[in-house]
Write a protein that holds these residues in place. Structure first.
Motif, PDB file in Angstrom:
ATOM      1  N   THR A 149       0.808  -1.216   0.000  1.00 45.00           N
ATOM      2  CA  THR A 149       0.000   0.000   0.000  1.00 45.00           C
ATOM      3  C   THR A 149       0.838   1.262   0.000  1.00 45.00           C
ATOM      4  O   THR A 149       1.919   1.315   0.586  1.00 45.00           O
ATOM      5  CB  THR A 149      -0.933   0.005   1.233  1.00 45.00           C
ATOM      6  OG1 THR A 149      -1.829   1.117   1.173  1.00 45.00           O
ATOM      7  CG2 THR A 149      -0.154   0.076   2.540  1.00 45.00           C
ATOM      8  N   SER A 150       0.339   2.271  -0.669  1.00 41.70           N
ATOM      9  CA  SER A 150       0.809   3.632  -0.470  1.00 41.70           C
ATOM     10  C   SER A 150       0.017   4.207   0.704  1.00 41.70           C
ATOM     11  O   SER A 150      -0.913   3.568   1.213  1.00 41.70           O
ATOM     12  CB  SER A 150       0.590   4.463  -1.740  1.00 41.70           C
ATOM     13  OG  SER A 150      -0.751   4.363  -2.189  1.00 41.70           O
ATOM     14  N   VAL A 151       0.383   5.400   1.146  1.00 38.96           N
ATOM     15  CA  VAL A 151      -0.251   6.005   2.317  1.00 38.96           C
ATOM     16  C   VAL A 151      -0.729   7.405   1.955  1.00 38.96           C
ATOM     17  O   VAL A 151       0.075   8.275   1.617  1.00 38.96           O
ATOM     18  CB  VAL A 151       0.715   6.056   3.521  1.00 38.96           C
ATOM     19  CG1 VAL A 151       0.054   6.753   4.712  1.00 38.96           C
ATOM     20  CG2 VAL A 151       1.156   4.646   3.915  1.00 38.96           C
ATOM     21  N   ASP A 152      -2.033   7.618   2.017  1.00 37.99           N
ATOM     22  CA  ASP A 152      -2.627   8.907   1.686  1.00 37.99           C
ATOM     23  C   ASP A 152      -2.480   9.916   2.825  1.00 37.99           C
ATOM     24  O   ASP A 152      -2.199   9.563   3.972  1.00 37.99           O
ATOM     25  CB  ASP A 152      -4.119   8.733   1.414  1.00 37.99           C
ATOM     26  CG  ASP A 152      -4.400   8.071   0.083  1.00 37.99           C
ATOM     27  OD1 ASP A 152      -3.447   7.861  -0.686  1.00 37.99           O
ATOM     28  OD2 ASP A 152      -5.578   7.764  -0.183  1.00 37.99           O
ATOM     29  N   GLY A 153      -2.730  11.176   2.485  1.00 35.72           N
ATOM     30  CA  GLY A 153      -2.888  12.219   3.482  1.00 35.72           C
ATOM     31  C   GLY A 153      -1.611  12.712   4.116  1.00 35.72           C
ATOM     32  O   GLY A 153      -1.653  13.335   5.176  1.00 35.72           O
ATOM     33  N   GLN A 154      -0.462  12.482   3.507  1.00 38.77           N
ATOM     34  CA  GLN A 154       0.801  12.910   4.091  1.00 38.77           C
ATOM     35  C   GLN A 154       1.208  14.271   3.513  1.00 38.77           C
ATOM     36  O   GLN A 154       1.456  14.393   2.317  1.00 38.77           O
ATOM     37  CB  GLN A 154       1.903  11.902   3.803  1.00 38.77           C
ATOM     38  CG  GLN A 154       1.648  10.507   4.366  1.00 38.77           C
ATOM     39  CD  GLN A 154       2.813   9.577   4.073  1.00 38.77           C
ATOM     40  OE1 GLN A 154       3.792   9.522   4.803  1.00 38.77           O
ATOM     41  NE2 GLN A 154       2.696   8.837   2.982  1.00 38.77           N
ATOM     42  N   SER A 155       1.292  15.270   4.370  1.00 35.85           N
ATOM     43  CA  SER A 155       1.682  16.609   3.949  1.00 35.85           C
ATOM     44  C   SER A 155       2.113  17.410   5.164  1.00 35.85           C
ATOM     45  O   SER A 155       1.637  17.166   6.281  1.00 35.85           O
ATOM     46  CB  SER A 155       0.521  17.318   3.252  1.00 35.85           C
ATOM     47  OG  SER A 155       0.871  18.642   2.901  1.00 35.85           O
ATOM     48  N   ASP A 156       3.024  18.342   4.967  1.00 35.53           N
ATOM     49  CA  ASP A 156       3.385  19.286   6.032  1.00 35.53           C
ATOM     50  C   ASP A 156       2.979  20.705   5.656  1.00 35.53           C
ATOM     51  O   ASP A 156       3.420  21.676   6.266  1.00 35.53           O
ATOM     52  CB  ASP A 156       4.886  19.225   6.336  1.00 35.53           C
ATOM     53  CG  ASP A 156       5.747  19.642   5.157  1.00 35.53           C
ATOM     54  OD1 ASP A 156       5.191  19.942   4.072  1.00 35.53           O
ATOM     55  OD2 ASP A 156       6.990  19.680   5.303  1.00 35.53           O
ATOM     56  N   GLY A 157       2.127  20.847   4.632  1.00 31.81           N
ATOM     57  CA  GLY A 157       1.698  22.156   4.175  1.00 31.81           C
ATOM     58  C   GLY A 157       2.650  22.785   3.171  1.00 31.81           C
ATOM     59  O   GLY A 157       2.345  23.833   2.598  1.00 31.81           O
ATOM     60  N   ARG A 158       3.782  22.134   2.922  1.00 29.23           N
ATOM     61  CA  ARG A 158       4.758  22.639   1.958  1.00 29.23           C
ATOM     62  C   ARG A 158       5.074  21.598   0.888  1.00 29.23           C
ATOM     63  O   ARG A 158       5.507  21.934  -0.203  1.00 29.23           O
ATOM     64  CB  ARG A 158       6.042  23.050   2.686  1.00 29.23           C
ATOM     65  CG  ARG A 158       5.792  23.966   3.876  1.00 29.23           C
ATOM     66  CD  ARG A 158       7.081  24.293   4.605  1.00 29.23           C
ATOM     67  NE  ARG A 158       7.824  25.313   3.892  1.00 29.23           N
ATOM     68  CZ  ARG A 158       9.104  25.585   4.111  1.00 29.23           C
ATOM     69  NH1 ARG A 158       9.802  24.850   4.965  1.00 29.23           N
ATOM     70  NH2 ARG A 158       9.706  26.547   3.454  1.00 29.23           N
ATOM     71  N   SER A 159       4.882  20.346   1.219  1.00 30.86           N
ATOM     72  CA  SER A 159       5.057  19.247   0.275  1.00 30.86           C
ATOM     73  C   SER A 159       4.027  18.182   0.600  1.00 30.86           C
ATOM     74  O   SER A 159       3.495  18.127   1.720  1.00 30.86           O
ATOM     75  CB  SER A 159       6.475  18.671   0.355  1.00 30.86           C
ATOM     76  OG  SER A 159       6.738  18.157   1.648  1.00 30.86           O
ATOM     77  N   THR A 160       3.758  17.333  -0.380  1.00 29.74           N
ATOM     78  CA  THR A 160       2.718  16.323  -0.253  1.00 29.74           C
ATOM     79  C   THR A 160       3.188  15.044  -0.948  1.00 29.74           C
ATOM     80  O   THR A 160       3.925  15.098  -1.932  1.00 29.74           O
ATOM     81  CB  THR A 160       1.407  16.812  -0.912  1.00 29.74           C
ATOM     82  OG1 THR A 160       0.983  18.009  -0.267  1.00 29.74           O
ATOM     83  CG2 THR A 160       0.302  15.766  -0.804  1.00 29.74           C
ATOM     84  N   ILE A 161       2.761  13.910  -0.425  1.00 28.60           N
ATOM     85  CA  ILE A 161       3.001  12.633  -1.090  1.00 28.60           C
ATOM     86  C   ILE A 161       1.762  12.288  -1.905  1.00 28.60           C
ATOM     87  O   ILE A 161       0.662  12.155  -1.372  1.00 28.60           O
ATOM     88  CB  ILE A 161       3.301  11.509  -0.077  1.00 28.60           C
ATOM     89  CG1 ILE A 161       4.502  11.881   0.791  1.00 28.60           C
ATOM     90  CG2 ILE A 161       3.537  10.192  -0.816  1.00 28.60           C
ATOM     91  CD1 ILE A 161       5.780  12.141   0.038  1.00 28.60           C
TER      92      ILE A 161
END
Length: 464
Positions: free
Chosen positions: A173-185
């Motif tokens: 699986t990949s993992v959704d919802g990953q972000s720090d407000g400056r970059s996103t997966i």
């Protein structure tokens, strides 16, 4: 292949984050970015920029005994030999993992390896990790990336994939919802949210976490871990390359995804969407990779080319709900003896000519309207095909899995059209909306021990 009215594979995924892994395996907490429904495009510098400037694409891999020893090992060990790797030595502890796709919670022993910091020659707007590993039943692994921005601050540890060759222990699986407000997966790709701000990924390190059933001596073995960072311009058209090493064609098996339409719909609605695993299987078999009758025993015996069904199952990303996760395809290819697989970006058809001349076919990712690729007969928001050669005039010879039969898979596409739809990062869809392109994404599968000619060709396109 996605149809013309389907979203691109870079569309925003589901907003909710699936159940987290406890302890050291937990993904970074992240909020879904606000605004927009598609991933931002890549950066600003064109491939092959003149004046002696650094390539805007950098692929770095860790593969040697010295590489594995250079990382910080916590419960892992470097293993020497003809194909050096990383294994579990003494687990650092146990953790519980609740599989978000089955709801099953299990306890696992784990150990980690954290790679050294790699500084990108050209700071990047995107990064894609890929890996090659053996995961016997009862084992799996997680790959993470932590970046350093051009302003000196760090990203969280981002999960780039949870992977096993099979699906009996966890669902890859990949993992959704990953972000720090400056970059996103975005599924398998790290992306700077606003490249126009000037913010870039200046450096990164990888972390591998290896898991096994408690009380066993099992271990994954990782042979290659790497990442490609790139800063590709926003562009609708790309410079045309002049034909160079042309007139060569490789003998690559031909498989159609279309003959599998309706088969095993639990894997991305069946063969209609299986361009990526079908292309992968073609090149795996070109290099001599074969599946055993036991491995294919689960496939309905009435189905032709059962190995394509197996490739689809073996590349399926249960979060993305598709078989088009780029690193999962490369990892699948490397499950075959003495094969390696990487994900990178190339700069022109000249790069592909270099590879073909050395006997190395490639898988390219492109999206286009029906009118933009003469002879295709379809349009798509995302499609993979295998480049196997060039005509004497420099046109592209491709095994295109979006064909009605295996016999119809070989196609010849006009050089200028093919190069542009593959390398651009922006395009207009059928509704006139501006959407993204792949920017030259390429899967490369090649022997674990390349010949000198193959090695030179790979090095020429930035792969070592």
């Amino acid at each position: 292949m996605s149809g013309p009215d389907q979203p691109t594979r870079r569309s925003v995924l589901a907003a909710a984050v699936v159940a987290a892994v406890a302890g050291g395996a937990a993904p970074a907490a992240a909020a879904q970015p606000a605004g927009g429904t598609t991933a931002p495009a890549a950066g600003r510098r064109p491939p092959g920029a003149g004046g002696g400037s650094a390539r805007p694409v950098d692929y770095r891999a860790w593969t040697t005994y010295a590489d594995w020893r250079a990382g910080a090992r916590d419960g892992t060990r470097a293993v020497a030999g003809a194909r050096p790797g990383l294994e579990i030595a003494a687990p650092r502890g146990t953790t519980d993992y609740t599989d978000p796709h089955t709801g099953t919670t299990a306890t696992w022993e784990y150990a980690t390896w954290t790679g050294p910091l790699h500084r990108l020659p050209v700071p990047a707007t995107e990064a894609i990790a890929s890996w090659n590993a053996h995961t016997p039943a009862g084992t799996w692994l997680q790959v993470e990336l932590r970046g350093t921005y051009s302003d000196g601050t760090d990203t969280p540890w981002y999960v780039m994939g949870r992977w096993a060759a099979g699906d009996q222990d966890i669902r890859r699986t990949s993992v959704d919802g990953q972000s720090d407000g400056r970059s996103t997966i975005w599924t398998d790709t790290f992306s700077v949210d606003d490249p126009s701000s000037g913010l870039r990924l200046a450096a990164y390190r990888l972390r591998l976490t290896l898991y096994r059933r408690p009380g066993t001596q099992l271990t994954p073995t990782v042979w290659r871990a790497g990442a490609m960072g790139s800063d590709i311009p926003d562009r609708f058209t790309v410079p045309a390359s002049a034909p160079g090493r042309v007139g060569a064609e490789l003998t690559v098996p031909r498989y159609s995804q279309e003959i599998h339409a309706g088969q095993y719909p639990q894997y991305d609605n069946g063969g209609e969407a299986w361009c990526s695993p079908t292309s992968s299987q073609m090149i795996v078999e070109y290099w001599g990779g074969r599946l055993t009758p036991a491995q294919l025993s689960w496939v309905d015996p009435s189905y032709a080319d059962p190995q394509v069904c197996h490739a689809a199952r073996s590349t399926y990303d249960y979060q993305y709900a598709g078989c088009g996760n780029w690193p999962f395809n490369a990892a699948y290819a490397a499950t075959f003896e003495d094969l390696q697989g990487v994900i990178t970006r190339l700069g022109s058809l000249t790069d592909l000519e270099t590879l073909i001349a050395a006997g190395v076919p490639a898988i390219t990712s492109q999206s286009f309207l029906k009118s933009e690729l003469t002879g295709a007969g379809y349009g798509t928001s995302g499609h993979l095909m295998t480049v196997i050669g060039f005509t004497a005039d420099g046109d592209v010879i491709a095994n295109d899995p979006a064909s009605p039969s295996d016999e119809a898979v070989r196609r010849v596409y006009r050089r200028r059209e093919f190069e542009n739809i593959w390398l651009r990062t922006k395009r207009y869809n059928a509704s006139g909306k501006v959407v993204s392109g792949s920017g030259g994404v390429c899967y490369l599968y090649f022997p674990a021990h390349p010949t000198p000619r193959q090695r030179a060709a790979l090095e020429a396109v930035g792969v070592r």
